[in-house]
Design a protein around this motif. Structure first.
Motif, PDB file in Angstrom:
ATOM      1  N   ALA A 187       3.779  -0.323  21.800  1.00 19.64           N
ATOM      2  CA  ALA A 187       4.740  -0.555  20.713  1.00 19.64           C
ATOM      3  C   ALA A 187       5.882   0.449  20.748  1.00 19.64           C
ATOM      4  O   ALA A 187       7.003   0.150  20.324  1.00 19.64           O
ATOM      5  N   LEU A 188       5.603   1.654  21.245  1.00 21.05           N
ATOM      6  CA  LEU A 188       6.617   2.699  21.391  1.00 21.05           C
ATOM      7  C   LEU A 188       6.476   3.336  22.764  1.00 21.05           C
ATOM      8  O   LEU A 188       5.380   3.367  23.334  1.00 21.05           O
ATOM      9  N   PRO A 189       7.569   3.871  23.313  1.00 13.72           N
ATOM     10  CA  PRO A 189       7.486   4.536  24.621  1.00 13.72           C
ATOM     11  C   PRO A 189       6.532   5.733  24.594  1.00 13.72           C
ATOM     12  O   PRO A 189       6.347   6.372  23.551  1.00 13.72           O
ATOM     13  N   MET A 190       5.963   6.046  25.732  1.00 12.27           N
ATOM     14  CA  MET A 190       4.990   7.129  25.827  1.00 12.27           C
ATOM     15  C   MET A 190       5.595   8.489  25.462  1.00 12.27           C
ATOM     16  O   MET A 190       4.872   9.387  25.032  1.00 12.27           O
ATOM     17  N   ASN A 191       6.909   8.650  25.632  1.00 11.58           N
ATOM     18  CA  ASN A 191       7.518   9.951  25.341  1.00 11.58           C
ATOM     19  C   ASN A 191       7.998  10.085  23.897  1.00 11.58           C
ATOM     20  O   ASN A 191       8.645  11.055  23.536  1.00 11.58           O
ATOM     21  N   THR A 192       7.660   9.111  23.045  1.00 12.34           N
ATOM     22  CA  THR A 192       8.025   9.165  21.630  1.00 12.34           C
ATOM     23  C   THR A 192       7.179  10.215  20.916  1.00 12.34           C
ATOM     24  O   THR A 192       6.009  10.405  21.238  1.00 12.34           O
ATOM     25  N   ALA A 193       7.788  10.896  19.941  1.00 14.57           N
ATOM     26  CA  ALA A 193       7.084  11.864  19.085  1.00 14.57           C
ATOM     27  C   ALA A 193       6.258  12.857  19.908  1.00 14.57           C
ATOM     28  O   ALA A 193       5.031  12.950  19.743  1.00 14.57           O
ATOM     29  N   PRO A 194       6.915  13.627  20.789  1.00 22.52           N
ATOM     30  CA  PRO A 194       6.165  14.566  21.621  1.00 22.52           C
ATOM     31  C   PRO A 194       5.437  15.660  20.824  1.00 22.52           C
ATOM     32  O   PRO A 194       4.542  16.315  21.363  1.00 22.52           O
ATOM     33  N   HIS A 195       5.799  15.842  19.556  1.00 25.45           N
ATOM     34  CA  HIS A 195       5.129  16.831  18.715  1.00 25.45           C
ATOM     35  C   HIS A 195       3.718  16.377  18.283  1.00 25.45           C
ATOM     36  O   HIS A 195       2.950  17.184  17.752  1.00 25.45           O
ATOM     37  N   ILE A 196       3.387  15.112  18.571  1.00 27.84           N
ATOM     38  CA  ILE A 196       2.048  14.601  18.262  1.00 27.84           C
ATOM     39  C   ILE A 196       1.370  14.279  19.595  1.00 27.84           C
ATOM     40  O   ILE A 196       1.761  13.343  20.289  1.00 27.84           O
ATOM     41  N   PRO A 197       0.371  15.054  19.978  1.00 29.38           N
ATOM     42  CA  PRO A 197      -0.238  14.844  21.309  1.00 29.38           C
ATOM     43  C   PRO A 197      -0.972  13.519  21.418  1.00 29.38           C
ATOM     44  O   PRO A 197      -1.523  13.008  20.438  1.00 29.38           O
TER      45      PRO A 197
END
Length: 199
Positions: A187-197
């Motif tokens: 649903a979202l790219p893998m690099n989205t929200a990098p602050h959430i592992p």
């Protein structure tokens, strides 16, 4: 009911603490900063593709995905409903914010979605938009309400909960939501929200 202490979250899942807030009468209007060149425009029968683009630009960093996973017909049924009001915060001809008010439950209005893109955050537009949201929720003549409510969670902006409380909402319920990580479902790219592992 979750037991006291730690509870494991399965790999591929995310967990968020959700706080529901409400107000039972219109809150006093807060002082706001003028927003020259910014306007709140109603969006009649919002196109799902247009809506998803704005929704993604506002919420991807907070892992908003509920509306991205819906089929066009399902999303349009909500957005085109007579008791759902959609507004865009417009600047220079481009939508940079979203206000969605849901009056489908009699006597109640949900602040379903409320947010700004990075292009307009930090300039006082949030307070300006909230003043509009409160005024519109409590003054819709065909749908008088007794309750204006919303929910936010620990994946949202760290400022969100405090902002809603300062705006006149009172916390009334807390829940834990566990759901598939939208970066792993596509649903979202893998690099989205990098602050959430990703686990």
């Amino acid at each position: 009911m979750l037991p006291d202490g730690y509870s494991d979250v399965p790999a591929g899942k995310l967990a968020a603490v959700v706080t529901c807030l409400e107000m039972s009468a219109p809150a006093e209007r807060h002082v706001e900063i003028d927003q020259p060149g910014v306007a709140l425009s109603p969006v009649e029968k919002a196109d799902p593709a247009w809506y998803r683009d704005l929704y993604r630009r506002i919420g991807a960093q907070w892992l908003w995905t509920s509306r991205l996973a819906m089929a066009d017909a399902e999303l349009a049924a909500i957005l085109h409903h007579a008791d759902v009001d959609v507004f865009a915060v417009m600047r220079d001809g481009r939508a940079e914010g979203l206000l969605e008010l849901d009056f489908r439950e009699e006597g109640s209005c949900e602040l379903a979605f409320f947010g700004l893109t990075e292009a307009i955050i930090g300039k006082g537009a949030g307070r300006w938009l909230m003043n509009h949201a409160i005024a519109r929720a409590w003054s819709r003549p065909q749908s008088p309400i007794r309750r204006f409510w919303l929910h936010t969670c620990t994946l949202d902006s760290p400022q969100a909960l405090g902002f809603y409380i300062r705006s006149g909402f009172t916390p009334v319920r807390r829940q834990v939501e566990v759901f598939d990580d939208p970066r792993l479902t596509g649903a979202l790219p893998m690099n989205t929200a990098p602050h959430i592992p990703i686990l």
